[in-house]
Design an enzyme around this catalytic site. Sequence first.
Site, PDB file in Angstrom:
ATOM      1  N   LYS A   1     -17.744 -13.388   7.251  1.00 30.44           N
ATOM      2  CA  LYS A   1     -19.108 -12.976   7.568  1.00 30.44           C
ATOM      3  C   LYS A   1     -20.001 -12.723   6.368  1.00 30.44           C
ATOM      4  O   LYS A   1     -19.634 -11.995   5.451  1.00 30.44           O
ATOM      5  CB  LYS A   1     -19.071 -11.697   8.416  1.00 30.44           C
ATOM      6  CG  LYS A   1     -18.727 -11.975   9.866  1.00 30.44           C
ATOM      7  CD  LYS A   1     -18.688 -10.697  10.649  1.00 30.44           C
ATOM      8  CE  LYS A   1     -19.773 -10.639  11.701  1.00 30.44           C
ATOM      9  NZ  LYS A   1     -19.784  -9.328  12.388  1.00 30.44           N
TER      10      LYS A   1
ATOM     11  N   GLY B   1     -12.875  -3.619   1.850  1.00 32.64           N
ATOM     12  CA  GLY B   1     -14.221  -3.072   2.023  1.00 32.64           C
ATOM     13  C   GLY B   1     -14.545  -2.023   0.965  1.00 32.64           C
ATOM     14  O   GLY B   1     -15.660  -1.973   0.436  1.00 32.64           O
TER      15      GLY B   1
ATOM     16  N   GLY C   1      -7.227  -6.698   1.142  1.00 31.54           N
ATOM     17  CA  GLY C   1      -7.165  -7.425   2.401  1.00 31.54           C
ATOM     18  C   GLY C   1      -6.606  -8.834   2.333  1.00 31.54           C
ATOM     19  O   GLY C   1      -5.510  -9.068   1.817  1.00 31.54           O
TER      20      GLY C   1
ATOM     21  N   ARG D   1       0.814  -1.216   0.000  1.00 28.11           N
ATOM     22  CA  ARG D   1       0.000   0.000   0.000  1.00 28.11           C
ATOM     23  C   ARG D   1       0.854   1.276   0.000  1.00 28.11           C
ATOM     24  O   ARG D   1       0.397   2.316  -0.472  1.00 28.11           O
ATOM     25  CB  ARG D   1      -0.933   0.013   1.221  1.00 28.11           C
ATOM     26  CG  ARG D   1      -2.169  -0.837   1.019  1.00 28.11           C
ATOM     27  CD  ARG D   1      -3.035  -0.823   2.253  1.00 28.11           C
ATOM     28  NE  ARG D   1      -4.390  -1.260   1.979  1.00 28.11           N
ATOM     29  CZ  ARG D   1      -5.327  -1.411   2.908  1.00 28.11           C
ATOM     30  NH1 ARG D   1      -5.038  -1.159   4.171  1.00 28.11           N
ATOM     31  NH2 ARG D   1      -6.533  -1.804   2.579  1.00 28.11           N
TER      32      ARG D   1
HETATM   33  C1  3PG Z   1      -8.547  -1.347   5.332  1.00 31.04           C
HETATM   34  O1  3PG Z   1      -7.480  -1.857   5.679  1.00 31.04           O
HETATM   35  O2  3PG Z   1      -9.540  -2.010   5.020  1.00 31.04           O
HETATM   36  C2  3PG Z   1      -8.607   0.137   5.204  1.00 31.04           C
HETATM   37  O3  3PG Z   1      -7.395   0.704   5.567  1.00 31.04           O
HETATM   38  C3  3PG Z   1      -9.759   0.689   6.010  1.00 31.04           C
HETATM   39  O4  3PG Z   1      -9.575   0.409   7.370  1.00 31.04           O
HETATM   40  P1  3PG Z   1     -10.829   0.341   8.335  1.00 31.04           P
HETATM   41  O5  3PG Z   1     -11.644  -0.855   7.905  1.00 31.04           O
HETATM   42  O6  3PG Z   1     -10.290   0.223   9.732  1.00 31.04           O
HETATM   43  O7  3PG Z   1     -11.641   1.611   8.127  1.00 31.04           O
END
Ligand code: 3PG
Length: 371
Positions: free
Chosen positions: A179, A347, A324, A42
């Site tokens: 989930k 997300g 992720g 990142r």
């Molecule tokens: C992530 O790693 O999904 C992003 O940096 C967002 O982080 P967060 O879900 O804690 O908002």
Amino acid sequence: MSRVPTLEDLGDVSGKRVLVRTDFNVPMTGPDDARTIVDDFRIRATLPTIEWLTSRGAQVVCASHLGRPKGIFVEKYSMKPVRARLATLAPGVELLENLRFNAGEEGNSPEFVASLIRGIDLYVNDAFGAAHRSHASIVGPARTLPSAAGRLLEREVEVLGNLREKPKRPFVVVLGGAKVSDKIGVIESFLQIADSLIIGGGMCFTFLAALGYPVGDSLCELDQIATCRRLMDLGKPIYLPEDIIGLDAKGRYATFGQRLPQGAKGLDIGPGSAAAFSDLILDARTVFWNGPMGMFEDDRFAAGTRTVAEAMAATKAFTVVGGGDSAAALAQFKLADEVDYVSTGGGASLELLELGDLPGLAALRGAPNVH
Ligand code: 3PG
Ligand code: MG
């Protein structure tokens, strides 16, 4: 809808102080006072934006969150190790302390926005992974400062937008992770835009339960069973694993079909399912994958995720992996370079695919330099 401004829309950046919101929320390990970075993907992903600005004479100030410290200082979430890495990758670039050490970040407080932009001339958002959060640093600065999407954010929106609007078919979506409740919206939207959906990982057990199978002690969200049933009745093919690997009631490694006996816990898809999922991936022309098929951090339960990752690498389809854990799995199997695009957002990529927009993008469209 007005467009999202890009770096070119900032005008002359020479001599300007530019606040660049980055997503340097990188995986770390080690003791709280001596954390080390596990994967700097990142950070490297933002370098084109930083270099574009510095090579034109701008002074860059980066700002990011790290972890979820909830508005207070937490040593293990200090930006120090990230600052050190950034200093080697982009010397001379500043990095503020973790934005989430201040409750004003998540609370989107005007005072915190004001403190962030004090002495700043321009704002750039390159934090795709956090662009789905309506936090101060994501939605605040563009209200008053000339603003732009950085190169990474721009590219993410282009790739994921194309996936949503004009995928080559068949378009297969592979979803995993723990989930179902987090992903209901995105599953509904995938059932509209994709040709078929493959479901593995912890979330498959709620679907198997919806088919009436016993799931033992596997992850299962009881309050989501009816929703899973409804999703399966919408008519689009949803593929579920037909064999499962896990632990039996005595904690021994075991192979199951779709029924898990009492006390048993499913922790990976079985080899038959992995092969079937591979075939679907190999026959597709577009594949989006988010979420591991099992607990791949444990070698005993990594095979399903590995097989899917290998199919992603081998297929002629255009392949996109969303952030992720699935990106971490690809990296673990040394296959990250074999797919067409690895998104830096988890997300955020799901929300963009579901809704077609994000709070961070909407904020940029409202910036004073956009007409
Ligand atoms: C992530 O790693 O999904 C992003 O940096 C967002 O982080 P967060 O879900 O804690 O908002
Ligand atoms: Mg390929």
